[in-house]
Design an enzyme around this catalytic site. Structure first.
Site, PDB file in Angstrom:
ATOM      1  N   CYS A 181      17.963  16.170 -24.471  1.00 29.94           N
ATOM      2  CA  CYS A 181      18.271  15.075 -23.548  1.00 29.94           C
ATOM      3  C   CYS A 181      19.767  14.752 -23.564  1.00 29.94           C
ATOM      4  O   CYS A 181      20.273  14.142 -24.517  1.00 29.94           O
ATOM      5  CB  CYS A 181      17.444  13.822 -23.871  1.00 29.94           C
ATOM      6  SG  CYS A 181      17.513  12.603 -22.546  1.00 29.94           S
ATOM      7  N   CYS A 188      21.332  12.823 -15.298  1.00 23.48           N
ATOM      8  CA  CYS A 188      20.521  13.725 -16.122  1.00 23.48           C
ATOM      9  C   CYS A 188      21.432  14.787 -16.727  1.00 23.48           C
ATOM     10  O   CYS A 188      22.074  15.550 -15.983  1.00 23.48           O
ATOM     11  CB  CYS A 188      19.435  14.362 -15.255  1.00 23.48           C
ATOM     12  SG  CYS A 188      18.364  15.426 -16.232  1.00 23.48           S
ATOM     13  N   GLY A 189      21.501  14.818 -18.044  1.00 19.87           N
ATOM     14  CA  GLY A 189      22.404  15.757 -18.730  1.00 19.87           C
ATOM     15  C   GLY A 189      21.891  17.184 -18.672  1.00 19.87           C
ATOM     16  O   GLY A 189      22.624  18.103 -18.298  1.00 19.87           O
TER      17      GLY A 189
HETATM   18  O1  PYC Z   1      18.996  15.469 -20.179  1.00 17.76           O
HETATM   19  O2  PYC Z   1      19.660  13.461 -19.588  1.00 17.76           O
HETATM   20  C1  PYC Z   1      18.795  14.323 -19.712  1.00 17.76           C
HETATM   21  C2  PYC Z   1      17.423  14.003 -19.271  1.00 17.76           C
HETATM   22  C3  PYC Z   1      16.958  12.810 -18.794  1.00 17.76           C
HETATM   23  C4  PYC Z   1      15.610  12.984 -18.513  1.00 17.76           C
HETATM   24  C5  PYC Z   1      15.274  14.275 -18.828  1.00 17.76           C
HETATM   25  N1  PYC Z   1      16.406  14.877 -19.286  1.00 17.76           N
END
Ligand code: PYC
Length: 309
Positions: A232, A88-89
């Protein structure tokens, strides 16, 4: 009565709840090994931390664990309302800002062990965090799927630490006012993609024109049907892999990805293997700590372990 210490933060509007004490004993081994134990034996704990009545569908949980790789500052297992995430980033950015808030790390580079590999996070003096994510790549280009009630939709399948189906041609405006119809569309797309050859895809990402000065805006549907309030991190990594493969973005050139809220991440990449289309994505963003609390888990509470479907 069990007491669980957590620190909440948000990254571009997307919340992360970091469990810093009171988590289950997952035994030894790598973080990937301990994820298997967490998944199979402690799903109730996952639900207790993120689901209602203590949490919500939007909340991403992060369990702080000892890294098995001693070069790492921390190990982490991410989870959400329906299960565990590979990586998860936004959560990694939240983790780093939270560890700094707790006085556990200072500015500079810190390795973090995740279930899908070690990532390197840099906490900058201005509070921003850059995450050099896991190697990312596009698996399939222009995959056409027949979406129930919609018709043919074409998109790319890419890995950025999670599996994404990335769609640019969808005919929808990416605005908060449209969240319900965007959720319905992306959920249908996900079902079609899963049924038509890509069962591993668990996130769907729509792209549209920027509205807050970035290069592009996105809407990302997460596995539990909540949408990502941030741009994300793993989705931005998957996007960078597609841009790199298409020759639309050069090495080290910035790509500013807006979320559906207008919050931004800046992405860049380095080639790891041009022939295989494999890149190292680097995603930069900011997070803010907004709560330090103790969750109480009492067995006589009928919803002690969260409300689960
Ligand atoms: O930021 O990789 C992300 C992420 C994945 C699901 C929610 N945020």
């Amino acid at each position: 009565m069990k007491k669980i210490s957590v620190v909440d933060s948000h990254t571009g509007g997307e919340p992360t709840r970091l469990v810093i004490a009171g988590g289950p004993d997952l035994g030894g081994g790598s973080v990937a090994d301990r994820l298997k134990v967490f998944r199979t034996r402690h799903d109730k704990f996952r639900s207790a931390i993120v689901n209602e009545p203590r949490g919500s569908d939007v909340l991403v949980g992060a369990l702080l664990v000892e890294p098995s790789d001693k070069s790492c500052a921390a190990g982490v297992i991410f989870f959400n309302n329906v299960g565990c995430l590979a990586m998860c980033g936004h959560g990694t950015i939240g983790l780093v800002v939270t560890l700094a808030h707790l006085g556990k790390i200072k500015t500079g580079e810190h390795k973090i062990e995740t279930p899908v590999g070690v990532v390197t996070a840099t906490l900058h003096a201005n509070g921003e965090v850059s995450v050099a994510n896991v190697p990312s790549y596009r698996q399939a280009k222009a995959v056409a799927v027949e979406v129930a009630g919609i018709g043919k939709i074409s998109g790319d399948v890419a890995w950025g630490g999670n599996w994404f189906f990335l769609v640019s041609d969808h005919g929808r405006e990416l605005s908060l006012a449209n969240v319900e119809s965007l959720t319905d569309l992306t959920w249908r797309i996900r079902q079609a993609v899963n049924a038509q050859g890509f069962p591993e895809v668990d996130h769907v990402e729509l792209f549209g024109p920027p509205q807050t000065g970035g290069d592009s805006r996105n809407f990302v549907l997460c596995p539990g049907k909540a949408y990502d309030r941030s741009p994300c991190g793993t989705g931005t990594s998957a996007k960078l892999a597609c841009l790199a493969a298409d020759g639309k973005l050069g090495e080290n050139e910035p790509w500013i990805q807006e979320s559906i809220l207008g919050s931004q991440f800046t992405g860049k990449f380095h080639w790891l293997n041009r022939e295989r289309g494999e890149i190292l994505p680097i995603v930069t963003g900011t997070a803010h700590v907004n709560a330090e609390s103790t969750l109480l888990l009492a067995e006589n509470d009928p919803f002690c372990w969260g409300i689960r479907a």
